[in-house]
Write an enzyme that holds these catalytic residues in place. Structure first.
Site, PDB file in Angstrom:
ATOM      1  CG  HIS A   1     -31.567 -52.833  38.015  1.00  0.00           C
ATOM      2  ND1 HIS A   1     -32.365 -53.873  38.406  1.00  0.00           N
ATOM      3  CD2 HIS A   1     -30.580 -53.367  37.256  1.00  0.00           C
ATOM      4  CE1 HIS A   1     -31.874 -55.011  37.930  1.00  0.00           C
ATOM      5  NE2 HIS A   1     -30.781 -54.715  37.222  1.00  0.00           N
TER       6      HIS A   1
ATOM      7  CB  SER B   1     -27.384 -55.830  38.011  1.00  0.00           C
ATOM      8  OG  SER B   1     -27.407 -55.275  36.733  1.00  0.00           O
TER       9      SER B   1
ATOM     10  CE  LYS C   1     -34.035 -56.436  34.997  1.00  0.00           C
ATOM     11  NZ  LYS C   1     -32.858 -56.264  34.160  1.00  0.00           N
TER      12      LYS C   1
HETATM   13  C1  LIG Z   1     -32.264 -57.070  33.122  1.00  0.00           C
HETATM   14  C2  LIG Z   1     -31.210 -56.226  32.537  1.00  0.00           C
HETATM   15  C3  LIG Z   1     -31.054 -56.162  31.142  1.00  0.00           C
HETATM   16  C4  LIG Z   1     -31.803 -57.074  30.205  1.00  0.00           C
HETATM   17  O1  LIG Z   1     -33.118 -56.695  30.023  1.00  0.00           O
HETATM   18  P1  LIG Z   1     -34.194 -57.788  29.552  1.00  0.00           P
HETATM   19  O2  LIG Z   1     -35.330 -56.963  29.043  1.00  0.00           O
HETATM   20  O3  LIG Z   1     -34.510 -58.601  30.753  1.00  0.00           O
HETATM   21  O4  LIG Z   1     -33.547 -58.591  28.442  1.00  0.00           O
HETATM   22  C5  LIG Z   1     -30.142 -55.271  30.643  1.00  0.00           C
HETATM   23  N1  LIG Z   1     -29.379 -54.508  31.450  1.00  0.00           N
HETATM   24  C6  LIG Z   1     -29.476 -54.565  32.795  1.00  0.00           C
HETATM   25  C7  LIG Z   1     -28.602 -53.710  33.644  1.00  0.00           C
HETATM   26  C8  LIG Z   1     -30.382 -55.441  33.369  1.00  0.00           C
HETATM   27  O5  LIG Z   1     -30.466 -55.522  34.696  1.00  0.00           O
END
Ligand SMILES: *Cc1c(COP(=O)(O)O)cnc(C)c1O
Length: 295
Positions: free
Chosen positions: A215, A187, A250
């Site tokens: 991502h 991330s 995302k």
């Molecule tokens: C954003 C994210 C999550 C969480 O996902 P949500 O659907 O926003 O709860 C989990 N793992 C990673 C690596 C993320 O970047």
């Protein structure tokens, strides 16, 4: 008779002072009120801005076609799912989405969740427990870490992306059930883990690999099928020891998440994941915009 004692200060009265400490350390988090998303442009506190911090990688969160699909689906199915998936909340829409997701990432079966955070905090404890081992990259996302803690398995943290350190830990680990957990695309720095090398280690030491592709999904690999597809490890080359997790909030621009992999493993997760069983299923009106995102 005991003499009356002076009332003790409640610890709750300390909260404002503790908040002030955080602010003095310049660590107070502040939210910004953001207007409708339009790809790379956002309105922040009313001001137009160019966004470099958003996860809406493809500009789909505000896309008219997805918004239209969501409106039509809401008219048809209503807003809420009305129940936990194991009671009355598993709609035809969510069932179709699971089939679409599995086909899209070229893995046997998928389980659809309302959030990625809940997916990872739930599926870690569903598969390992006390006496088992979890091997975790030092830069993993918070929900992988929290899920690892909830599982009560012994956690072995290895230095970020240091596969030699991971191998040493796997070789020394006496637990029979071992699980390696890693972001696929990290991330904070956006770097990719070497998935084939990670999987080879898991094969050598009979470990299960949980790969969080929040991502990478929708962005990497052919047609955005994700990091695992980019590594050539889906379809006929899929391994039964990989659980592939990704989120739909995302690149897909909507909300929710899923975990995909071997059909028996997914069935196990459906039976045992407390964050899935004891929570309201994702609204059926999220399916149509998700499907639109990759059509
Ligand atoms: C954003 C994210 C999550 C969480 O996902 P949500 O659907 O926003 O709860 C989990 N793992 C990673 C690596 C993320 O970047």
């Amino acid at each position: 008779m005991t003499s009356p004692t002076a009332p003790q200060a409640s610890w709750l009265d300390e909260i404002p002072a503790r908040l002030a400490d955080i602010e003095r350390a310049h660590l107070l988090r502040r939210r910004r009120v953001v207007g409708p998303a339009d790809g790379a442009r956002l309105r922040v506190d009313g001001e137009p801005m160019l966004a470099f911090c958003s996860n809406d990688y493809l500009g789909l969160a505000g896309h008219p076609a997805l918004a239209q699909a969501a409106c039509e689906a809401t008219q048809r199915f209503g807003v809420g799912s009305g129940g936990s998936p194991l009671v009355s909340g598993h709609s035809a829409a969510n069932d179709a989405l699971e089939h679409d997701l599995a086909a899209y990432v070229q893995l046997p079966r998928a389980l659809y969740f309302y959030a990625g955070y809940a997916t990872n905090t739930g599926i870690n404890p569903a598969l390992v427990g006390g006496g088992d081992a979890l091997l975790s990259d030092a830069l993993n996302h918070a929900c992988l870490i929290d899920g690892a803690r909830l599982s009560r398995a012994t956690i072995h943290r290895y230095l970020h992306a240091d596969l030699a350190a991971l191998e040493a830990q796997l070789a020394a680990c006496p637990a029979r059930r071992k699980r390696v957990i890693s972001d696929a695309v990290f991330s904070m720095d956006g770097d990719l883990i070497d998935i084939p090398a990670l999987l080879a280690l898991c094969e050598r030491y009979d470990a299960l690999l949980l790969l969080d592709d929040a991502h990478g999904f929708g962005v990497l690999g052919p047609q955005g099928r994700g990091s695992l597809a980019q590594a050539g490890l889906t379809g006929p080359n899929a391994s039964h020891r990989v659980l592939y997790m990704a989120t739909l909030g995302k690149a897909a621009g909507v909300a929710g998440a899923f975990v995909a992999g071997d059909a028996a493993l997914i069935e196990w997760l459906l039976q045992k994941t407390r964050t899935y069983i004891f929570a309201t299923a994702a609204p059926p009106c999220w399916q149509a915009p998700c499907a639109k995102a990759w059509s």
